[in-house]
Enzyme design. Structure first.
Site, mmCIF file in Angstrom:
data_model
loop_
_atom_site.group_PDB
_atom_site.id
_atom_site.type_symbol
_atom_site.label_atom_id
_atom_site.label_comp_id
_atom_site.label_asym_id
_atom_site.label_seq_id
_atom_site.Cartn_x
_atom_site.Cartn_y
_atom_site.Cartn_z
ATOM 1 N N CYS A 193 0.870 -1.185 0.000
ATOM 2 C CA CYS A 193 0.000 0.000 0.000
ATOM 3 C C CYS A 193 0.904 1.231 0.000
ATOM 4 O O CYS A 193 1.661 1.460 0.945
ATOM 5 C CB CYS A 193 -0.915 0.027 1.226
ATOM 6 S SG CYS A 193 -1.799 1.602 1.326
ATOM 7 N N CYS A 246 -6.985 -1.394 1.234
ATOM 8 C CA CYS A 246 -6.417 -0.914 2.497
ATOM 9 C C CYS A 246 -7.506 -0.144 3.243
ATOM 10 O O CYS A 246 -8.090 0.785 2.673
ATOM 11 C CB CYS A 246 -5.220 -0.007 2.229
ATOM 12 S SG CYS A 246 -4.769 0.975 3.671
ATOM 13 N N HIS A 256 -6.694 3.758 3.411
ATOM 14 C CA HIS A 256 -6.587 4.584 2.209
ATOM 15 C C HIS A 256 -7.638 4.276 1.154
ATOM 16 O O HIS A 256 -7.742 4.996 0.159
ATOM 17 C CB HIS A 256 -5.168 4.475 1.626
ATOM 18 C CG HIS A 256 -4.138 5.027 2.558
ATOM 19 N ND1 HIS A 256 -3.451 4.244 3.467
ATOM 20 C CD2 HIS A 256 -3.731 6.302 2.778
ATOM 21 C CE1 HIS A 256 -2.653 5.007 4.185
ATOM 22 N NE2 HIS A 256 -2.801 6.253 3.795
ATOM 23 N N LYS A 282 -11.921 9.107 8.079
ATOM 24 C CA LYS A 282 -10.649 9.683 8.535
ATOM 25 C C LYS A 282 -10.210 10.843 7.634
ATOM 26 O O LYS A 282 -10.176 10.698 6.411
ATOM 27 C CB LYS A 282 -9.559 8.612 8.528
ATOM 28 C CG LYS A 282 -8.231 9.119 9.057
ATOM 29 C CD LYS A 282 -7.098 8.155 8.772
ATOM 30 C CE LYS A 282 -5.779 8.735 9.221
ATOM 31 N NZ LYS A 282 -4.631 8.128 8.585
#
Ligand code: ME8
Length: 517
Positions: free
Chosen positions: A130, A147, A150, A298
């Site tokens: 990643c 991931c 991300h 996030k």
């Protein structure tokens, strides 16, 4: 550096310079700064390190996309971090960049040592890489093949590389984390780490072939490869304090790392085994916070949903944000960041509650004691008082909450005292006492309230250094530097308090319509 051993050595992560600092980076750095200032108030010597992580594939790609060579790209972006930290009043002692020679020298030296020791070997490897995390991630970490941090599919990478024998140290590391129960705060992250260590730990690929990634520190034993960025960056925590000169231990033994949970694995499994292999004891504490989210996701550069702190400073000033950070996030858990929430908190806690308490009290002092320049608080302050008891409780719990990173609890408790103090004023009706000329009873109301303001404002100095200093200056507290925390916070420890003020209003309500965040 020698002979200047700190009592606490605080670090933040070294932030990637592929982009600019956002609220997430700012949070960790502000917390570290607040903790530093608080410990200094307690009379401790503190050393605070931050900096930037400047090597690796991610940075090289970002530089290329920006049409710049990596060196000038990282120079520019690293400066940007420094300037935001200056804007936010961050009092770091050292800012390390992984492209500095002092750092590269330590990385090369340690690689050579581990290579000679037989802890680094050459082999072929295939895995899921990643780019956002700059690491190989395991199948079990993937969510729907992507991931989780991300939201991207890792790329399959197969190549020959050098490997660090991470697996060799996994059991020893597990024992460390099992026996040191308060090493990671909050506790539940220690359990998460023990969970990682209960799974099979693979060896760590610590090189990248030059022909694919050339932006890195060349391996000292094979110039066809550069060092993997995490193996390089983590070492900043010791390169900045002079490792391998033995004096580094004076700092290292009191090290407190501050990170978010995104880099928990690298700071425990990678960093822990690297330390054990190098014969360096594990850090004293790893303090782990959660994420600032935007609508539950996030905040991150790669997702593009970020708020930059500079825009904030221009609009609302920097200190409101510092307070908001501490008040709003429960250490270890996620929190949502919206402008509405910020404005609400600012208006209710700073403008209405605390700010209003100060301005109405100063207003009453000027009005009811207009014949005086100073109030003789030492002799007029009641020896026993309900606010005194509450204040003493707060002073003790505040220190305990800071040492366990429960900042939001510390703020909550202080604001409860402001609520009670405002209520005490309303119930005691000092305006009636002033009208009837009952000076003795008036003193019993005004002096304790002033004492709450004086002591709480002092405790808030680390959180809002500029505005707290300005308030204390108005109160005539010129002994900030000279006294200790406990002495300053002692009921009645200041002889006299000013009764005439240049400024009485320190927090103006934010009136704007904030719209969507
Ligand atoms: O990981 N909420 O750098 P990075 C809270 N270079 N904190 C956040 C955040 C968010 N949404 N986003 C970022 C790296 N952070 C490596 C570290 S250390 C030797 C190398 C903060 O630029 C938080 O402190 O991705 C997080 O751990 C760090 O920025 C990651 O910064």
């Amino acid at each position: 550096m020698q002979g200047n051993r700190p009592d606490v050595y605080i670090t933040t992560p070294l932030y990637y310079v592929n982009s600019y600092p956002h609220i997430g980076h700012t949070f960790t750095t502000v917390v570290a700064d607040v903790v530093k200032r608080h410990y200094q108030q307690l009379g401790k010597k503190v050393y605070f390190l931050t900096g930037t992580d400047e090597h690796g594939e991610k940075i090289a790609i970002a530089a290329n996309n920006a049409g710049k060579d990596p060196k000038s790209f990282v120079d520019e972006n690293s400066k940007r971090f420094k300037s935001v930290w200056d804007d936010m009043g961050i009092s770091y002692d050292d800012f390390i960049r992984t492209t500095e020679e002092r750092h590269k020298k330590v990385v090369r030296g340690l690689l050579q040592e581990l290579y000679e020791k037989g802890d680094i070997y050459f082999a072929s490897y295939e895995g899921n890489y990643c780019l956002g995390c700059e690491r190989f991630i395991t199948e079990s970490e993937l969510v729907d093949g992507k991931c989780p941090d991300h939201g991207t599919e890792p790329k399959k990478v197969k190549e020959e590389n050098y490997f660090f024998k991470m697996s060799k140290y996994a059991d020893q590391l597990k024992k460390e984390f099992e026996s040191k129960k308060d090493i990671i705060r909050p506790e539940w992250y220690r359990k998460e780490v023990l969970g990682y260590l209960n799974e099979k730990i693979d060896d760590l690929c610590i090189s990248r072939p030059m022909d694919r990634v050339s932006w890195g520190i060349e391996l000292p034993f094979d110039n066809r490869f550069v060092t993997y960025v995490w193996f390089d960056a983590l070492l900043n925590y010791i390169s900045a304090i002079g490792y391998p000169d033995p004096s580094y231990r004076g700092y290292w033994d009191v090290c407190e790392h501050f990170i978010a949970k995104d880099i928990l694995r690298t700071h425990t499994v990678y960093w822990g085994t690297m330390l054990l292999a190098s014969g360096i004891p594990i850090y004293k504490h790893l303090n782990v916070h959660g994420y600032w989210n935007m609508s539950g996701i996030k905040m991150s550069k790669s997702l593009g949903n970020v708020v930059e702190p500079s825009s904030f400073k221009e609009k609302y000033g920097d200190e409101g944000l510092r307070f908001f950070f501490l008040r709003e996030m429960r250490w270890g858990e996620d929190a949502d960041f919206t402008i509405e929430r910020f404005v609400l908190r600012y208006n209710s806690d700073l403008a209405n509650n605390y700010g209003n308490l100060i301005s109405r009290t100063m207003g009453m002092v000027e009005k009811y004691y207009s014949d005086k320049d100073y109030l003789d608080i030492k002799s007029e302050l009641p020896k026993e008082h309900v606010l005194k008891d509450q204040l003493e409780k707060l002073v003790n719990s505040y220190k305990a909450d800071f040492s366990s990173c429960e900042f939001n609890k510390a703020m909550e408790n202080m604001w409860r005292l402001f609520d009670d103090t405002n209520k005490f004023i309303a119930d005691s009706k000092p305006w009636d006492l002033a009208k009837t000329g009952n000076k003795g009873e008036l003193d019993k109301v005004i002096m304790p309230v002033l004492e709450v303001i004086r002591i709480c404002t002092y405790m808030l100095l680390p959180v809002m250094p500029k505005v707290s200093s300005a308030i204390l200056l108005e109160l005539g507290s010129d002994n900030i530097e000279k006294t200790t925390f406990d002495e300053f916070c002692r009921w009645g420890s200041q002889d006299r308090i000013k009764a005439k003020y240049v400024n009485k209003k320190f927090f103006n309500r934010i009136e704007e319509n904030t719209g969507g965040a």
